[in-house]
Design a protein around this motif. Structure first.
Motif, short mmCIF file in Angstrom:
data_model
loop_
_atom_site.label_atom_id
_atom_site.label_comp_id
_atom_site.label_asym_id
_atom_site.label_seq_id
_atom_site.Cartn_x
_atom_site.Cartn_y
_atom_site.Cartn_z
N SER A 82 0.93 -1.20 0.09
CA SER A 82 -0.13 0.01 -0.22
C SER A 82 0.86 1.35 0.02
N TYR A 83 1.88 1.34 0.99
CA TYR A 83 2.83 2.44 0.79
C TYR A 83 3.44 2.50 -0.44
N ASP A 86 1.34 4.27 -2.84
CA ASP A 86 1.09 5.60 -2.49
C ASP A 86 2.32 6.53 -3.20
N SER A 89 2.41 6.43 -6.99
CA SER A 89 1.15 7.46 -7.76
C SER A 89 1.26 8.68 -7.03
N LYS A 91 0.66 10.02 -4.30
CA LYS A 91 -0.31 10.13 -3.24
C LYS A 91 0.59 10.48 -1.70
N ALA A 92 1.54 10.03 -1.48
CA ALA A 92 2.31 10.18 -0.44
C ALA A 92 3.41 11.39 -0.72
N PHE A 100 -0.39 7.50 8.12
CA PHE A 100 -0.46 6.26 7.07
C PHE A 100 -1.29 5.41 8.05
#
Length: 518
Positions: A82-83, A86, A89, A91-92, A100
Motif C-alpha cells: 500500500s505504501y 502511494d 502514484s 499520493k504520499a 499512514f
C-alpha cells in the motif's frame, strides 16, 4: 579480549580481517561492484508465481530472479504494498508514516496468489546474497539497522535485545525509545544500546529516519529493477555491529577508505576514532600483521591445531562434515578418555573459529573423538555452546548423539568463504604436485620438534630437509636454531638432502635413528 581490524584494499576487492587476541576469526571479502548485499532495499517486479512452492520469483536485476516465499512476506506485507502504491502514484508527499493507516496483518496460512500478481512492483530487502547457482533470497519484512537501533516500518512494536539481561535496563530502554519513536515505526533495541543515553539513541534514530527518507525519494522516480537503498559497505557494517571498547586497532592500507572509516568512526564512536590509522609499510598489510600466514593455515581440507591434533573439513551440497583427529597429541601419563576430552575441548574452540572464519552455514556435523564418560560428553556440549556464543550468526547446537556426533545449524546469508591454500610444486620427473601451503612447512617442523623432545623425550640432533629449507634456516639461525638451543638445551643441526621433495623432512636422534612423530 583485544580486537584488531585489518583492511586490505586491492584493485578488485576489499579484504577485511578481524583478529581476536591476534588470532584470525573472521575474514570478509567485498568486491567493489557488489550490488546484492544483505540489507539492501530494491524496487523489483514480480516475474511469476509458483503456487506449488507458495512463492514468487522477483526480478531485482540479478542474472537469476530472486526467491520470495510466502512466509518471507511478513505480517506487514499489505502495508508495504500500500505504501509503495502511494509513493509511486505520488499520493504520499512525505516519508513519515504519521498519517499512514496501518492495514491488518496478512493471513499466516495464506497463499502467495492472494497477495501478489505477475508484473506487480514490490519493495523488497535482500535477506541472503546469491549463493552458488541461486539468486538472492528476499523479504518484504523491511528493517534498517543502525548502531544502537533497528528501524522497522509499519508497526508500533518496541523490542529489546534478549542479550540485555537486567530487567531494569530493559524497561529503561523501552521507555526511552517509546518517548522518541515516531508513529507507525517499530524499533528493535540492539545489545550495544545497553546503558546508553537518550541523546545517543535519538541521534541513531534520526539517522535511520534519514535513510528511510532517502529510500522514499529514490522510489518516486525509480524504474524497476533498481536498488533504492544500499546497506553500508562491509567494513562499516562490521564496525557498526561489533565495535566495542575491546577494539585495539583499525588499520587500513588505502588513504581514501581510511578517511571514510575514520569519519564513520567519528559519527558512531568519537572516543575511538583515534584507533583508526593508515598503514604505509612496504610489505602487504596482511603479511605485516601475520594474516596471510593464518589464512594459509586455516583454510583447506586439513586444519592443524597448536597441540598437533587436527580437523578434516569436508563440504557437500547438503551439509559440512568436520572430523576431529588426535594426531600426535597423546600423552603417556593420560588415559585414552582424558586425551580424548582434552583434544575435543581444543577442537571445539577451533571449530567455532572455523565456522565464523569460513562463514559456513546450513547443517554442520562434527565427529568428535568417542568418549565413554557421560560427564565428559556433557562437558564437551557445554564447551561448544560457550565458544559459539561469540558467533553473531544465528545458530543451534544439539547434544552429542550416541555415536559421538554433534550437529550444529548456522544461519547462511552469504556465500561461504572458500580460499584455495594448496600449492603446486614441480616434481623430479617434470610433473607438478599439489601440496599444503609451503609457508606452513616451518611450523610443521617446529611442531614435530616440540612433540618429539617434550612429549616423546627424544634427543633430536639433526633435521634432514630439502636444500631450500636448509638455506632458509641458515639465513635465520638466530630466529630458529638459537631459539631451539635455549628451549631444548641442545644444538640441532640442519642437513640438506637433494633427494628430498620440498615438503619432506626427517628428524634424526643422537643414535642416528629416524624419530617418528605421527
Amino acid at each position: 579480549m583485544k580486537k584488531d581490524l585489518i583492511v586490505n584494499v586491492t584493485n578488485k576487492e576489499v579484504e577485511i580481517a578481524l583478529l581476536e587476541d591476534k588470532k584470525l576469526v573472521e575474514l570478509h571479502k567485498e568486491k567493489h561492484n557488489n550490488d546484492y548485499t544483505v540489507g539492501d532495499l530494491y524496487l523489483g517486479r514480480v516475474k511469476k508465481l509458483v503456487p506449488g512452492l507458495n512463492a514468487a520469483f522477483v526480478d531485482v536485476g540479478y542474472s537469476k530472479d530472486a526467491f520470495l516465499h510466502y512466509f518471507d512476506l511478513g505480517p506487514q506485507a499489505a502495508n508495504v504494498l500500500s505504501y509503495l502504491g502511494d509513493v509511486r502514484s505520488k499520493k504520499a508527499n512525505a516519508s513519515n508514516l504519521k498519517n499512514f493507516k496501518l492495514l491488518p496483518d496478512i493471513d499466516k496460512g495464506g497463499n502467495i496468489k492472494e497477495v501478489l500478481k505477475p508484473g506487480q512492483e514490490i519493495l523488497v530487502q535482500i535477506a541472503k546474497e546469491p549463493i552458488s547457482t541461486k539468486g538472492p533470497r528476499i523479504s518484504t519484512e523491511l528493517s534498517i539497522a543502525g548502531r544502537y537501533l533497528v528501524l522497522v516500518p509499519f508497526t508500533d512494536k518496541v523490542s529489546v535485545s534478549s542479550k540485555i539481561k537486567h530487567r531494569k535496563e530493559k524497561d529503561r530502554l523501552r521507555r526511552l525509545v517509546h518517548s522518541i519513536k515516531p508513529n507507525n515505526f517499530g524499533i528493535i533495541v540492539r545489545t550495544v544500546a545497553e546503558n546508553k543515553k537518550v541523546a545517543d539513541l535519538d541521534r541513531d534514530l534520526r539517522e535511520l529516519l534519514q535513510k528511510w527518507d532517502e529510500c522514499f525519494h529514490n522510489l518516486k522516480g525509480a524504474n524497476p529493477p533498481v536498488r533504492v537503498l544500499g546497506e553500508l559497505d562491509r567494513t562499516s557494517a562490521l564496525l557498526r555491529d561489533v565495535l566495542n571498547d575491546s577494539f585495539n586497532n583499525i588499520v587500513v592500507n588505502e588513504e581514501k577508505l581510511y578517511k571514510e572509516i575514520q569519519n564513520y568512526m567519528k559519527s558512531i564512536s568519537p572516543d575511538q576514532a583515534k584507533i583508526c590509522r593508515q598503514y604505509k609499510g612496504k610489505k602487504s598489510v596482511f603479511d605485516h600483521f601475520g594474516v596471510e600466514r593464518q589464512i594459509k593455515g586455516s583454510f583447506g581440507k586439513n586444519v592443524t591445531m597448536s597441540s598437533g591434533a587436527y580437523l578434516v573439513v569436508e563440504h557437500t551440497e547438503a551439509l559440512h562434515v568436520i572430523d576431529v583427529n588426535s594426531g600426535n597429541t597423546a600423552k603417556k601419563e593420560d588415559s585414552q578418555e582424558r586425551n580424548a576430552l582434552r583434544t575435543n575441548l581444543e577442537a571445539a574452540e577451533e571449530i567455532a573459529r572455523q565456522l565464523r572464519l569460513r562463514d559456513m552455514g546450513g547443517i554442520i556435523v562434527v565427529d568428535f573423538i568417542d568418549m565413554q564418560d557421560s560427564n565428559n560428553r556433557k562437558t564437551l556440549f557445554n564447551k561448544v555452546n560457550e565458544v559459539m556464543k561469540l558467533d553473531r550468526a544465528k545458530h543451534y547446537v544439539l547434544p552429542p548423539s550416541k555415536f559421538g556426533l554433534v550437529q550444529i545449524t548456522r544461519q547462511r546469508v552469504r556465500p561461504e568463504m572458500d580460499i584455495k591454500t594448496a600449492e603446486e610444486i614441480p616434481t623430479k620427473d617434470g610433473d607438478t604436485q599439489e601440496v599444503q601451503a609451503t609457508i606452513l612447512l616451518i611450523d610443521d617442523i617446529e611442531n614435530a620438534l616440540r612433540f618429539a623432545i617434550k612429549d616423546q623425550n627424544e634427543k633430536v640432533a639433526l633435521i634432514k630437509a630439502h636444500p631450500f629449507i636448509d638455506a632458509y634456516f641458515k639465513q635465520n639461525k638466530k630466529k630458529y636454531q638459537w631459539k631451539w638451543f635455549m628451549n631444548y638445551k641442545r644444538w640441532i643441526k640442519i642437513q640438506p638432502r637433494t633427494a628430498y621433495p620440498l615438503m619432506k623432512f626427517k628428524l634424526i636422534n643422537a643414535s642416528n635413528e629416524e624419530v617418528t612423530t605421527n
